[in-house]
Design an enzyme around this catalytic site. Structure first.
Site, PDB file in Angstrom:
ATOM      1  N   SER A 146       0.861  -1.190   0.000  1.00  0.00           N
ATOM      2  CA  SER A 146       0.000   0.000   0.000  1.00  0.00           C
ATOM      3  C   SER A 146       0.894   1.236   0.000  1.00  0.00           C
ATOM      4  CB  SER A 146      -0.855  -0.041   1.276  1.00  0.00           C
ATOM      5  OG  SER A 146      -1.400   1.221   1.578  1.00  0.00           O
ATOM      6  N   TYR A 159      -2.938  -0.985  10.094  1.00  0.00           N
ATOM      7  CA  TYR A 159      -2.901  -1.213   8.640  1.00  0.00           C
ATOM      8  C   TYR A 159      -1.534  -0.822   8.096  1.00  0.00           C
ATOM      9  CZ  TYR A 159      -4.211  -0.818   3.692  1.00  0.00           C
ATOM     10  OH  TYR A 159      -4.274  -0.961   2.324  1.00  0.00           O
TER      11      TYR A 159
HETATM   12  P1  NDP Z   1     -11.803  -4.947  -1.079  1.00  0.00           P
HETATM   13  O1  NDP Z   1     -12.378  -4.801   0.288  1.00  0.00           O
HETATM   14  O2  NDP Z   1     -12.523  -4.396  -2.243  1.00  0.00           O
HETATM   15  O3  NDP Z   1     -11.473  -6.478  -1.369  1.00  0.00           O
HETATM   16  C1  NDP Z   1     -10.825  -7.263  -0.438  1.00  0.00           C
HETATM   17  C2  NDP Z   1     -11.309  -8.678  -0.574  1.00  0.00           C
HETATM   18  O4  NDP Z   1     -10.620  -9.474   0.392  1.00  0.00           O
HETATM   19  C3  NDP Z   1     -12.807  -8.805  -0.293  1.00  0.00           C
HETATM   20  O5  NDP Z   1     -13.415  -9.671  -1.233  1.00  0.00           O
HETATM   21  C4  NDP Z   1     -12.826  -9.384   1.098  1.00  0.00           C
HETATM   22  O6  NDP Z   1     -13.966 -10.162   1.389  1.00  0.00           O
HETATM   23  C5  NDP Z   1     -11.585 -10.235   1.111  1.00  0.00           C
HETATM   24  N1  NDP Z   1     -11.125 -10.513   2.460  1.00  0.00           N
HETATM   25  C6  NDP Z   1     -11.101  -9.677   3.532  1.00  0.00           C
HETATM   26  N2  NDP Z   1     -10.653 -10.318   4.610  1.00  0.00           N
HETATM   27  C7  NDP Z   1     -10.379 -11.580   4.234  1.00  0.00           C
HETATM   28  C8  NDP Z   1      -9.922 -12.724   4.916  1.00  0.00           C
HETATM   29  N3  NDP Z   1      -9.654 -12.711   6.228  1.00  0.00           N
HETATM   30  N4  NDP Z   1      -9.759 -13.869   4.221  1.00  0.00           N
HETATM   31  C9  NDP Z   1     -10.051 -13.919   2.898  1.00  0.00           C
HETATM   32  N5  NDP Z   1     -10.505 -12.872   2.205  1.00  0.00           N
HETATM   33  C10 NDP Z   1     -10.678 -11.713   2.861  1.00  0.00           C
HETATM   34  O7  NDP Z   1     -10.356  -4.267  -0.958  1.00  0.00           O
HETATM   35  P2  NDP Z   1      -9.299  -3.849  -2.073  1.00  0.00           P
HETATM   36  O8  NDP Z   1      -9.504  -4.590  -3.310  1.00  0.00           O
HETATM   37  O9  NDP Z   1      -9.239  -2.377  -2.087  1.00  0.00           O
HETATM   38  O10 NDP Z   1      -7.987  -4.351  -1.336  1.00  0.00           O
HETATM   39  C11 NDP Z   1      -7.227  -5.468  -1.768  1.00  0.00           C
HETATM   40  C12 NDP Z   1      -5.816  -5.312  -1.249  1.00  0.00           C
HETATM   41  O11 NDP Z   1      -5.260  -4.107  -1.771  1.00  0.00           O
HETATM   42  C13 NDP Z   1      -5.732  -5.188   0.273  1.00  0.00           C
HETATM   43  O12 NDP Z   1      -4.594  -5.864   0.742  1.00  0.00           O
HETATM   44  C14 NDP Z   1      -5.595  -3.686   0.486  1.00  0.00           C
HETATM   45  O13 NDP Z   1      -4.966  -3.392   1.685  1.00  0.00           O
HETATM   46  C15 NDP Z   1      -4.761  -3.320  -0.711  1.00  0.00           C
HETATM   47  N6  NDP Z   1      -4.806  -1.916  -1.076  1.00  0.00           N
HETATM   48  C16 NDP Z   1      -5.960  -1.274  -1.452  1.00  0.00           C
HETATM   49  C17 NDP Z   1      -5.942   0.066  -1.797  1.00  0.00           C
HETATM   50  C18 NDP Z   1      -7.142   0.820  -2.243  1.00  0.00           C
HETATM   51  O14 NDP Z   1      -7.072   2.039  -2.413  1.00  0.00           O
HETATM   52  N7  NDP Z   1      -8.267   0.185  -2.481  1.00  0.00           N
HETATM   53  C19 NDP Z   1      -4.716   0.847  -1.747  1.00  0.00           C
HETATM   54  C20 NDP Z   1      -3.560   0.084  -1.342  1.00  0.00           C
HETATM   55  C21 NDP Z   1      -3.628  -1.229  -1.013  1.00  0.00           C
HETATM   56  P3  NDP Z   1     -15.289  -9.457   2.015  1.00  0.00           P
HETATM   57  O15 NDP Z   1     -15.793  -8.524   0.955  1.00  0.00           O
HETATM   58  O16 NDP Z   1     -16.178 -10.584   2.322  1.00  0.00           O
HETATM   59  O17 NDP Z   1     -14.805  -8.732   3.248  1.00  0.00           O
END
Ligand code: NDP
Length: 255
Positions: A146, A159
């Site tokens: 991130s 985070y």
């Molecule tokens: P989203 O919340 O859109 O997607 C994350 C996905 O991961 C969801 O489908 C969620 O399921 C799933 N998830 C959460 N917890 C778990 C778990 N314990 N086990 C399995 N699956 C899990 O987030 P993003 O796509 O934005 O984020 C994806 C990655 O990118 C993360 O690591 C985030 O920190 C990183 N990131 C995102 C940024 C942004 O601006 N969006 C910027 C920088 C990094 P459910 O929906 O059921 O919770």
């Protein structure tokens, strides 16, 4: 003669958190490029829907698994079931992540443990479980960091700590496993328009305006913006690149 540099066809990729947002963007890119993809997500129904859509839209074979990446048994099950179904594992994308919005002085240890467990512990655990299968040749691990891998964040301290840890863990696994032919790299997304991004906009006042003003590209990224770097890091094109963290941020980290 066709170039095979970016070819991932026939390879098997596991994408955690692959049912939405950035994980979905990367899973779609890999499937479109010919990899077979396992969508592993907390939301089993969404994972199933994504797996079915990718199988219909591309030539990829897919599988969905409902999994909490913090569960030791479920993480083990993910690797076992992937091998049962496909007989191999080539690419692990550690993408699942959450952001708990809470100032440090108010954060409970349960909140801290949960955030670090989802975002960092699971990256180590799944990488460790995948290791012996990846080392058989051409193994790739792609971790998702991130901007908070680089910058401090008073409103999301666990985070930021976990994402900083992802960068150091990426370097350490890269060093440890280079001789086994496994490349371990990270992607550092800027501000991306996903469910988590929307959560950030709700919880952090003025975030939308700050992101637009601070990002040289003057826009939020979309999950598709991660497609190119994911294919690069998953393919032979990056075979001599390991331990690096690549910002995909419209210039945010250098402005
Ligand atoms: P989203 O919340 O859109 O997607 C994350 C996905 O991961 C969801 O489908 C969620 O399921 C799933 N998830 C959460 N917890 C778990 C778990 N314990 N086990 C399995 N699956 C899990 O987030 P993003 O796509 O934005 O984020 C994806 C990655 O990118 C993360 O690591 C985030 O920190 C990183 N990131 C995102 C940024 C942004 O601006 N969006 C910027 C920088 C990094 P459910 O929906 O059921 O919770």
């Amino acid at each position: 003669m066709e170039s095979t540099l970016f070819d991932v066809s026939g390879r098997v990729a596991v994408v955690t958190g692959g049912a939405s947002g950035i994980g979905l963007g990367i899973a779609t890119a890999l499937a479109t490029a010919g990899a077979n993809v396992v969508i592993a997500d907390l939301n089993g129904d969404a994972a199933q829907a994504v797996a079915e859509k990718l199988a219909a839209d591309t030539s990829a074979e897919t599988m969905a698994l409902a999994i909490d990446v913090t569960s030791t048994e479920q993480a083990e099950g993910l690797i076992t079931k992937t091998l049962e179904r496909f007989g191999r594992l080539d690419i692990l994308v550690n993408n699942a992540g959450i952001g708990i919005h809470c100032r440090p002085e108010e954060m409970t240890m349960e909140q801290w443990d949960l955030n670090v467990s989802v975002n960092l512990r699971s990256v180590f655990h799944l990488s460790k479980l995948a290791y012996e299968h990846l080392r058989d040749g051409g193994g790739k691990i792609i971790n998702i960091g991130s901007m908070y891998s680089i910058f401090g964040a008073g409103e999301v301290p666990a985070y930021a700590a976990s994402k900083g840890g992802v960068v150091q863990l990426t370097k350490s696994l890269a060093v440890a496993w280079a001789e086994q032919g496994i490349q371990v790299n990270a992607i550092l997304p800027g501000w991306i328009n996903t469910g988590l991004g929307a959560q950030g906009r709700r919880e952090m006042e003025g975030l939308n305006e700050r992101v637009l003003a601070r990002t040289p590209a003057a826009r939020w990224g979309e999950p598709e913006d991660l497609a190119g770097v994911a294919i690069f890091l998953a393919s032979a094109a990056s075979n001599f690149i390991t331990g690096v963290s690549i910002p995909v941020d419209g210039g945010y980290s250098v402005a």
